[in-house]
Design a protein around this motif. Structure first.
Motif, PDB file in Angstrom:
ATOM      1  N   MET A   1      13.586 -66.105   4.839  1.00 27.83           N
ATOM      2  CA  MET A   1      13.423 -66.603   6.340  1.00 27.83           C
ATOM      3  C   MET A   1      13.453 -68.193   5.930  1.00 27.83           C
ATOM      4  O   MET A   1      14.157 -68.812   6.649  1.00 27.83           O
ATOM      5  N   GLY A   2      12.639 -68.657   4.833  1.00 25.26           N
ATOM      6  CA  GLY A   2      12.541 -70.120   5.029  1.00 25.26           C
ATOM      7  C   GLY A   2      11.481 -70.694   5.936  1.00 25.26           C
ATOM      8  O   GLY A   2      10.659 -69.809   6.544  1.00 25.26           O
TER       9      GLY A   2
ATOM     10  N   HIS B   1       1.676 -62.648   7.209  1.00 26.46           N
ATOM     11  CA  HIS B   1       2.263 -63.214   5.926  1.00 26.46           C
ATOM     12  C   HIS B   1       2.776 -64.519   6.230  1.00 26.46           C
ATOM     13  O   HIS B   1       3.147 -65.468   5.286  1.00 26.46           O
ATOM     14  N   GLU B   2       3.109 -64.947   7.438  1.00 21.86           N
ATOM     15  CA  GLU B   2       3.547 -66.180   7.711  1.00 21.86           C
ATOM     16  C   GLU B   2       2.892 -67.322   7.714  1.00 21.86           C
ATOM     17  O   GLU B   2       1.461 -67.161   7.874  1.00 21.86           O
TER      18      GLU B   2
ATOM     19  N   THR C   1       5.700 -76.381  11.802  1.00 21.42           N
ATOM     20  CA  THR C   1       6.600 -75.446  11.171  1.00 21.42           C
ATOM     21  C   THR C   1       5.892 -74.000  11.058  1.00 21.42           C
ATOM     22  O   THR C   1       4.825 -73.728  10.998  1.00 21.42           O
ATOM     23  N   ILE C   2       6.840 -72.941  10.645  1.00 20.99           N
ATOM     24  CA  ILE C   2       6.295 -71.458  10.355  1.00 20.99           C
ATOM     25  C   ILE C   2       7.549 -71.337   9.404  1.00 20.99           C
ATOM     26  O   ILE C   2       8.636 -71.561   9.307  1.00 20.99           O
TER      27      ILE C   2
END
Length: 188
Positions: free
Chosen positions: A1-2, A156-157, A173-174
Motif C-alpha cells: 500500500m505504501g 498494522h497501519e 500520513t498513513i
C-alpha cells in the motif's frame, strides 16, 4: 500500500480551526478555559489552538504541557522515552475546564495516564479531550470531545503526524508499518 497523505498542511490548519471554534462554543467563550497538551505534538497543537482561539475571541487562553510517561500502565509493552517537562499555567487548573490535547487517539491509554497525571496538579471543574486524529481501536472507554479527523485504520497501519515546528511541515500520513508495536512521538 505504501504511505499516503490523509491531511496536508491546509487541512491540518482547517481541522485545528474547527476544533477551536467547537471548544469556544462548548465552553460559551474562554472564561475558565485551560488547554493542556500531551508532549510532544499534543503540546504544540495546544499552543496552536490557543493562538487560534485568542485571535477569534481576543483573549488569551492559558496553555500547559503534561508529561504522562510515568503514569502509563503499558510501559513494559512499549519503548519508553525520556520524560518531558510538565508545566501548568500560573493560575493552575483548579475549577477550570481543562481541554487535554493530543495528536492521535488510539487505545485511550495515554489519555487515562493524562487523567491520573492531571490529578497531581489540581482539580478541574471538567476535563475534555481534543485529538487531531482518532484512529479507533480503543482499549478503554474514552472518547474525544473534539476531533480533527476520524481515521479508521487497521492495527498494522502506522499514522504519522508531522508538525512544522519539529518536522518542517504539517501533514498526517498513513501507511504500512509496525503500527502499535512502534508507538512513538508523532507515529502510532
Amino acid at each position: 500500500m505504501g504511505t499516503r497523505t490523509v491531511l496536508d498542511g491546509a487541512e491540518v490548519s482547517r481541522a485545528l480551526t474547527r476544533i477551536s471554534h467547537e471548544i469556544i462554543e462548548a465552553n460559551k467563550g474562554v472564561a475558565g478555559l485551560v488547554l493542556v497538551g500531551i508532549p510532544t505534538r499534543g503540546s504544540l497543537l495546544a499552543r496552536r489552538i490557543s493562538d487560534i482561539i485568542s485571535r477569534i475571541e481576543g483573549a488569551e487562553v492559558p496553555v500547559g504541557s503534561l508529561d504522562v510517561t510515568m503514569y502509563r500502565d503499558d510501559l513494559a509493552h512499549h519503548p519508553t522515552r525520556a520524560p518531558q517537562p510538565t508545566s501548568m499555567p500560573a493560575a493552575g487548573i483548579d475549577g477550570a475546564t481543562v481541554v487535554l490535547v493530543d495528536d492521535v487517539l488510539y487505545s485511550g491509554r495515554t489519555v487515562r495516564a493524562a487523567l491520573d497525571a492531571l490529578n497531581d496538579h489540581g482539580r478541574p471543574r471538567a476535563v475534555r479531550l481534543a485529538a487531531l486524529i482518532d484512529r479507533g481501536h480503543r482499549e478503554l472507554p474514552i472518547r474525544a470531545d473534539y476531533i480533527g479527523k476520524n481515521l479508521p485504520s487497521s492495527k498494522h497501519e502506522r499514522i504519522s503526524v508531522r508538525l512544522a515546528e519539529i518536522d518542517g511541515e504539517d501533514a498526517v500520513t498513513i501507511g504500512d508499518g509496525p503500527g502499535a508495536a512502534a508507538l512513538g512521538e508523532g507515529a502510532v
